[in-house]
Design an enzyme around this catalytic site. Structure first.
Site, mmCIF file in Angstrom:
data_model
loop_
_atom_site.group_PDB
_atom_site.id
_atom_site.type_symbol
_atom_site.label_atom_id
_atom_site.label_comp_id
_atom_site.label_asym_id
_atom_site.label_seq_id
_atom_site.Cartn_x
_atom_site.Cartn_y
_atom_site.Cartn_z
ATOM 1 N N THR A 186 0.815 -1.224 0.000
ATOM 2 C CA THR A 186 0.000 0.000 0.000
ATOM 3 C C THR A 186 0.848 1.275 0.000
ATOM 4 O OG1 THR A 186 -0.038 0.055 2.406
ATOM 5 C CG2 THR A 186 -1.861 -1.102 1.331
ATOM 6 N N LYS A 187 2.155 1.142 0.011
ATOM 7 C CA LYS A 187 2.995 2.333 0.175
ATOM 8 C C LYS A 187 3.143 3.104 -1.151
ATOM 9 C CE LYS A 187 3.902 1.878 4.575
ATOM 10 N NZ LYS A 187 3.025 0.802 5.068
#
Ligand SMILES: Cc1ncc(COP(=O)(O)O)c(C=O)c1O
Length: 390
Positions: A186-187
């Site tokens: 998700t980064k």
């Protein structure tokens, strides 16, 4: 995905293009899957991008934090200052050393560590501080570095959210003693799982590199190449934290897009700011002057006094409207382990305990279309309007 017959907008989806897919396939075909030339190139490109001297690629942000604490010499019985408003990883790495994470409350507006409360948490045992750049907004590094100098503390920055971020024109990754990035799915850029530690100190760099691969003598990964040798020596009991070339192949292509992704998130943040700016029931993210925000997260705070629903009900209502959200974070002092082990109570960190009930992270990622962003705004506005306290 669909919800009540409409498309569901997830909290996050990564932006993976043909370049990433081709790069991974090419690596798979090359026959070299584990740490090799792709990792080396990813490290070189990453340090060039930030303007730092050393970048060590590892298989998670957590691994980077662990290696950083090892490199600066954290030992059993030491204390390390950690914000309570963070993810589990920031504190658990301190516990790996049988050292103690000492929590500090957050600022109620930025949710970053409250620098004014750090000094009272420092004791003769304090050896380091881990500022977390919450959501992608840098902490007040001037104040933190001043305290670090005054008390001879090491500064290990948790920059899991902070690529790219700058503080007074300096990129995060070039300021503290060691900075740790995450490339979790998700980064802001991803390798699936992965991380990077950056530093200006060659000794810490060498130590982190060696400890990331079993504590084996220099360039152990080369032992299966033409230039390498079968011979190796274990110098310290290290860890198995090396990144694979498959992951690095993804990372190299994602890094090329890092600025473009950032501009896309920045644009979404500006649209949200404008849409929610006049709603009394919502506080939009507050940012300090002199910084660039990575906009990894867009965290709103609900003015619950003006609403007839709780934060959890707000999240459920948005889900009904087809919008995925998240909460960053459940403050560490509220988790059972920390409550039982250290006796922490909600009142010990009043800002974090209070904002926790108000925070919601809205979707913000380059793959969102303008229509997606408008759908989020429409859903939030509808739920607010329907639950306005008269
Ligand atoms: C603030 C923070 N620190 C550290 C980490 C750990 O990173 P990783 O999942 O790559 O180990 C995360 C998230 O995953 C995070 O949000």
């Amino acid at each position: 995905m669909s919800c009540n017959g409409r498309e569901f907008i997830p909290f996050h989806t990564p932006q993976i293009g043909d370049a990433e897919i081709e790069s991974v396939v090419e690596t798979l075909r090359s026959g070299w899957l584990t740490t090799g030339s792709k990792v080396k190139r990813f490290e070189e490109e990453f340090s060039k991008y930030l303007g730092c001297s050393h970048a060590i690629a590892v298989n998670s942000g957590t691994a980077a934090l662990h290696l950083a604490l090892d490199a600066v010499g954290i030992k059993e019985g030491d204390e390390v200052i950690v914000p309570t408003m963070t993810f589990a990883a920031t504190a658990e790495v301190v516990l790996y050393f049988k050292a103690r994470p000492v929590f500090v409350d957050c600022r109620p507006d930025t949710l970053n560590i409250d620098s004014d409360q750090i000094e009272k948490a420092i004791t003769s045992k304090t050896k380091a501080i881990i500022p977390v750049h919450f959501g992608g907004q840098p902490c007040e590094m001037d104040q933190i570095l001043r305290l670090a100098r005054k008390y001879n503390l090491r500064t290990i920055e948790d920059a899991a959210h902070a690529l790219p971020t700058s503080y007074q024109d300096k990129k995060i990754g070039t300021i503290g003693d060691v900075t740790c990035f995450s490339f979790y799915a998700t980064k802001t850029i991803t390798t699936g799982e992965g991380g990077m530690a950056t530093t200006e100190n060659p000794e810490w760099s060498d130590r982190m590199r060696m400890m990331s691969l079993h504590g084996i003598s220099h360039d152990a990964w080369k032992r299966y190449t033409k230039e390498g040798s079968w011979h190796y020596e274990v110098l310290y009991p290290g860890f198995k934290y090396n990144l694979t070339d498959v992951a690095a192949a993804l990372g190299i292509e994602q890094l090329k897009k890092c600025d473009g992704f950032w501009r896309a998130r920045k644009r979404i943040a500006a649209i949200y700011d404008k849409a929610f700016g006049d709603l009394e029931e919502i506080q939009t993210p507050v940012r300090r002057p002199g910084i660039e925000h990575a906009w990894h997260l867009y965290v709103i705070q609900l003015n619950l006094e003006g609403l007839r629903l709780t934060r959890n009900q707000f999240i459920e209502a948005l889900r009904e409207e087809g919008i995925g959200t998240s909460v960053h974070f459940i403050p560490l002092h509220l988790h059972p382990y920390y409550r039982h082990k250290f006796g922490y109570k909600p009142a010990d960190f009043p800002n974090a305990s209070s904002v926790f009930h108000r925070i919601v992270s809205l979707p913000i990622y380059p793959k969102m279309t303008e229509a997606d962003v408008e759908s989020v705004i429409a859903a939030v506005s509808k739920v607010i309007k329907q639950n306005h306290r008269l």
